[in-house]
Motif scaffolding. Structure first.
Motif, PDB file in Angstrom:
ATOM      1  N   ASP A   1      -3.720  -2.952   0.163  1.00 21.77           N
ATOM      2  CA  ASP A   1      -5.014  -3.620   0.000  1.00 21.77           C
ATOM      3  C   ASP A   1      -4.980  -5.090   0.425  1.00 21.77           C
ATOM      4  OD1 ASP A   1      -3.510  -4.715  -2.004  1.00 21.77           O
ATOM      5  OD2 ASP A   1      -4.721  -3.943  -3.663  1.00 21.77           O
ATOM      6  N   HIS A   2      -3.817  -5.551   0.936  1.00 24.76           N
ATOM      7  CA  HIS A   2      -3.667  -6.920   1.447  1.00 24.76           C
ATOM      8  C   HIS A   2      -3.905  -7.976   0.367  1.00 24.76           C
ATOM      9  CE1 HIS A   2      -3.165  -5.353   5.489  1.00 24.76           C
ATOM     10  NE2 HIS A   2      -4.148  -4.523   5.200  1.00 24.76           N
TER      11      HIS A   2
ATOM     12  N   CYS B   1     -11.317  -4.463   3.132  1.00 20.34           N
ATOM     13  CA  CYS B   1     -10.284  -3.540   2.649  1.00 20.34           C
ATOM     14  C   CYS B   1     -10.447  -3.374   1.148  1.00 20.34           C
ATOM     15  CB  CYS B   1      -8.886  -4.072   2.983  1.00 20.34           C
ATOM     16  SG  CYS B   1      -7.556  -2.949   2.503  1.00 20.34           S
ATOM     17  N   GLY B   2     -10.838  -2.185   0.749  1.00 25.72           N
ATOM     18  CA  GLY B   2     -11.136  -1.922  -0.650  1.00 25.72           C
ATOM     19  C   GLY B   2     -12.583  -1.585  -0.897  1.00 25.72           C
ATOM     20  N   ASP B   3     -13.386  -1.524   0.214  1.00 22.41           N
ATOM     21  CA  ASP B   3     -14.811  -1.197   0.041  1.00 22.41           C
ATOM     22  C   ASP B   3     -15.086   0.295   0.101  1.00 22.41           C
ATOM     23  OD1 ASP B   3     -14.537  -0.585   2.725  1.00 22.41           O
ATOM     24  OD2 ASP B   3     -15.980  -2.086   3.439  1.00 22.41           O
TER      25      ASP B   3
ATOM     26  N   VAL C   1       3.076 -11.591   5.377  1.00 22.40           N
ATOM     27  CA  VAL C   1       3.287 -10.634   4.288  1.00 22.40           C
ATOM     28  C   VAL C   1       1.965  -9.993   3.890  1.00 22.40           C
ATOM     29  CG1 VAL C   1       4.102 -10.363   1.916  1.00 22.40           C
ATOM     30  CG2 VAL C   1       5.309 -11.899   3.486  1.00 22.40           C
ATOM     31  N   ARG C   2       0.911 -10.788   3.823  1.00 18.98           N
ATOM     32  CA  ARG C   2      -0.408 -10.226   3.510  1.00 18.98           C
ATOM     33  C   ARG C   2      -0.819  -9.178   4.549  1.00 18.98           C
ATOM     34  NH1 ARG C   2      -4.365 -12.488   0.504  1.00 18.98           N
ATOM     35  NH2 ARG C   2      -3.471 -14.579   0.705  1.00 18.98           N
ATOM     36  N   ASP C   3      -0.590  -9.493   5.825  1.00 23.08           N
ATOM     37  CA  ASP C   3      -1.037  -8.605   6.895  1.00 23.08           C
ATOM     38  C   ASP C   3      -0.163  -7.371   7.051  1.00 23.08           C
ATOM     39  OD1 ASP C   3      -3.065 -10.369   7.464  1.00 23.08           O
ATOM     40  OD2 ASP C   3      -2.122 -11.211   9.251  1.00 23.08           O
TER      41      ASP C   3
ATOM     42  N   ASP D   1      -4.252   3.038   9.110  1.00 21.77           N
ATOM     43  CA  ASP D   1      -2.820   2.780   8.897  1.00 21.77           C
ATOM     44  C   ASP D   1      -2.546   1.384   8.369  1.00 21.77           C
ATOM     45  OD1 ASP D   1      -2.149   5.323   9.843  1.00 21.77           O
ATOM     46  OD2 ASP D   1      -2.069   4.613  11.922  1.00 21.77           O
ATOM     47  N   ARG D   2      -3.616   0.640   8.016  1.00 22.17           N
ATOM     48  CA  ARG D   2      -3.403  -0.748   7.589  1.00 22.17           C
ATOM     49  C   ARG D   2      -4.200  -1.109   6.338  1.00 22.17           C
ATOM     50  NH1 ARG D   2      -1.003  -3.919  10.650  1.00 22.17           N
ATOM     51  NH2 ARG D   2      -2.241  -5.785  10.261  1.00 22.17           N
ATOM     52  N   CYS D   3      -4.870  -0.159   5.743  1.00 20.36           N
ATOM     53  CA  CYS D   3      -5.575  -0.385   4.479  1.00 20.36           C
ATOM     54  C   CYS D   3      -5.529   0.921   3.701  1.00 20.36           C
ATOM     55  CB  CYS D   3      -7.016  -0.843   4.724  1.00 20.36           C
ATOM     56  SG  CYS D   3      -7.983  -0.989   3.196  1.00 20.36           S
ATOM     57  N   GLY D   4      -4.444   1.123   2.998  1.00 20.53           N
ATOM     58  CA  GLY D   4      -4.224   2.395   2.325  1.00 20.53           C
ATOM     59  C   GLY D   4      -5.258   2.719   1.277  1.00 20.53           C
TER      60      GLY D   4
END
Length: 611
Positions: free
Chosen positions: A350-351, A124-126, A342-344, A135-138
């Motif tokens: 970006d978690h 997430c972020g690559d 909370v992270r998930d 819907d889970r890594c904006g």
């Protein structure tokens, strides 16, 4: 027998401490008990054991309207018309001589709160939106778009108080009315001391600058809610993972209703404990468009569950949760307060658990107040429950570790742009109070009032430091010194507003205190005869518009014991004061100097006009 004692020790810690509203009794005078279900019943069989196919947490996909999307199973994503597993292997929850409890606490072969798969969000972020990130890594897949930025006018801003966790109360939590305006508590009463004349939203819901508290617990809807709103809320369980979305949706609906009724343009939120957990979820998920429209202008987080609650990791074991059913503790909210949940499920941009990088935070005025008294009230300092599970020797307020309560960083694009062109991350101050005592603390309330209703913020930073004598042993025998270079330096700081608050409001206000004993003071190292920019923030908080001075007490110590930072040259002790300052500081840009035979230092004062 050994296991039973260990389990009841853990439950006793949580039952004694983990409450936002206070432990009460039921109508019969006994301890209230909510034993409807273990923490997350979807993961366990009828014996309370973890199902082989269970995920680390039950993850939900929500529609744009806030409802659960049941078109997908909770552990799958769709790619090329096929389901792709997005699960990670759950831990075994067992521990012993040959099976470590990595990252957790091992009690009689039970592993409580073990580390999750640390690489599950590595991609997430690559820049690539994979099927499991939809819907889970904006940051990779996109998210809500900001259509407006906050503006700041207290006369047209509703101030909402959000209460914390309730584990046991007078009467059942289910009997509360969700979406209702509720009676004011300690924080509202103390806020009114420092901001008199605020209308009460309980009696005047049409006032555009009202102070009001809202309820998110309960199974009965407030009268103002429409059938459609009630149906949307009732589609979400108030137990386990869905409860957080339910709570935040209720709060968002309440705010939309109050904005409509009052004609207010913006909202400020003063949250405590789990109320801050609900607030973060509301913002990061942009529920009902409140964040993307710039409606949320200011948030003060008071002893807030911002990054989850480290103590909730104790319940991350299915066998312990089975035991918890027989304890007088409502445990369901510990599921979604787990830091990894909370992270998930909350930090969906970006978690990054402790970072405010979601664009929904952009332009808000944010401030954190962290409590640092680790003792339970009335225990004469003897009962310090988090010390049982505190190998890092972290500062804590008997319920939350300090790292649970604040963002460590914020994306530059989200930082507040001041009138002078500076960009500011959230402010942060510390009070000597345990968890429930932060709300009525005069220093915390003065800080909250200055932040919610005024324009300025002061940053005091330790800059140039020259160390002449490091107070360390340089060979040979010296009974007055201990340890070896470099010098271990700790600035202890108190900041008071008494010069302003006493004549104006009749209250003293110790607004921030960082000490070695509370483990909240900063730490840095230097060599003898070295000069450098320490760049240590001593105070970073709001001030009242009419305030012209504050009082600063600063002592720079060389210490031989600070386990939080790995300093154990002596088992304990306060060390030696190398230089100090105690006096009034003008609220204006400038510098202070400290000078002694041991150390010279320059302290920088900067005043920011926020809007």
């Amino acid at each position: 027998m050994m296991r039973s004692r260990a389990v009841w020790l853990v439950l006793g810690v949580i039952g004694t401490t983990a409450c936002g509203d206070g432990v009460g009794s039921d109508d019969a005078g006994g301890a209230s008990l909510d034993a409807r279900a273990p923490m997350d019943v979807t993961h366990f069989d009828e014996d309370g054991d973890l199902r082989p196919d269970a995920r680390a947490f039950d993850t939900f996909f929500f529609s744009e309207e806030g409802n659960r999307d049941t078109s997908l199973p909770p552990d799958a994503a769709r790619a090329d018309d096929a389901f792709v597993s997005c699960s990670s292997e759950p831990p075994s929850y067992a521990c012993g001589a040959t099976e470590p409890c990595t990252g957790g606490t091992c009690i009689s072969s039970w592993c409580l709160g073990p580390d999750r798969d640390p690489e599950r969000w590595a991609s997430c972020g690559d820049g690539t939106c994979s099927p499991c990130e939809t819907d889970r890594c904006g940051i990779d897949c996109g998210g809500p778009t900001r259509t407006a930025s906050p503006t700041f006018d207290p006369s047209s801003t509703i101030t909402l108080k959000l209460h914390g966790l309730a584990v046991s109360t007078e009467g059942r939590i289910e009997d509360r009315v969700y979406g209702a305006a509720i009676a004011e508590s300690d924080l509202e009463a103390t806020l009114r001391v420092f901001e008199p004349g605020l209308p009460s939203g309980l009696t005047d819901p049409s006032a555009p600058n009202q102070l009001v508290a809202a309820e998110f617990y309960g199974r009965t809807a407030a009268a103002w809610m429409s059938p459609e709103q009630v149906a949307e809320v009732e589609s979400l369980s108030d137990e386990g993972p869905e409860a957080l979305h339910r709570y935040a949706l209720i709060v968002a609906m309440f705010l939309r209703d109050r904005l409509s009724r009052s004609g207010a343009t913006h909202v400020a939120i003063a949250c405590h404990s789990m109320g801050c957990h609900v607030t973060r979820y509301l913002v990061e998920h942009d529920l009902l468009g409140l964040a993307s429209e710039g409606r949320i202008a200011r948030i003060v987080l008071m002893a807030g569950v911002v990054n989850g609650a480290g103590m909730s990791e104790l319940f991350d074991n299915p066998s312990l949760r089975a035991y918890a059913e027989s304890a007088p503790i409502r445990t369901t909210d510990f599921v979604h307060m787990h830091p990894e949940f909370v992270r998930d499920e909350t930090a969906i941009w970006d978690h990054r658990l402790r970072e405010a990088n979601n664009p929904m935070w952009a332009g808000m005025i944010l401030h954190t107040i962290t409590g640092t008294d680790p003792a339970i009230a009335g225990s004469t300092g003897l009962l310090r429950p988090l010390e049982i599970i505190n190998p890092g020797s972290l500062a804590n307020d008997a319920i939350l570790f300090d790292q649970d309560t604040f963002f460590t960083s914020m994306a530059a694009s989200n930082q507040l742009l001041t009138t002078g062109g500076a960009r500011l991350s959230p402010g942060h101050t510390f009070v000597d109070a345990n968890h429930p005592s932060v709300e009525p603390n005069d220093g915390a309330a003065a800080t909250a009032a200055a932040m919610l209703f005024h324009h300025r913020r002061v940053t005091i930073t330790l800059r140039s430091v020259t160390l002449h004598d490091d107070h360390e042993r340089h060979g040979g025998f010296d009974p007055t010194t201990f340890g070896a270079p470099p010098a271990d330096l700790v600035p202890e700081v108190d900041v008071r507003f008494d010069r302003y608050t006493m004549p104006t409001f009749g209250r003293a206000a110790l607004v921030s205190t960082q000490s070695l004993s509370a483990r909240s003071a900063a730490f840095f190292q230097m060599e003898e005869d070295e000069t450098r920019d320490a760049d240590v923030v001593l105070f970073d908080g709001p001030v009242f518009d009419a305030q012209t001075e504050l009082d600063l007490t600063l002592a720079i110590r060389e210490v031989d014991s600070y386990p939080r930072y790995g300093i154990t040259e002596l088992p304990s002790g306060d060390g030696s004061v190398l230089a100090s300052f105690d006096g009034a500081v003008a609220i204006a840009d400038g510098e202070l100097t400290l000078s002694s035979e041991d150390l010279d230092a320059v302290v920088e004062v900067r005043v920011h006009t926020l809007y």
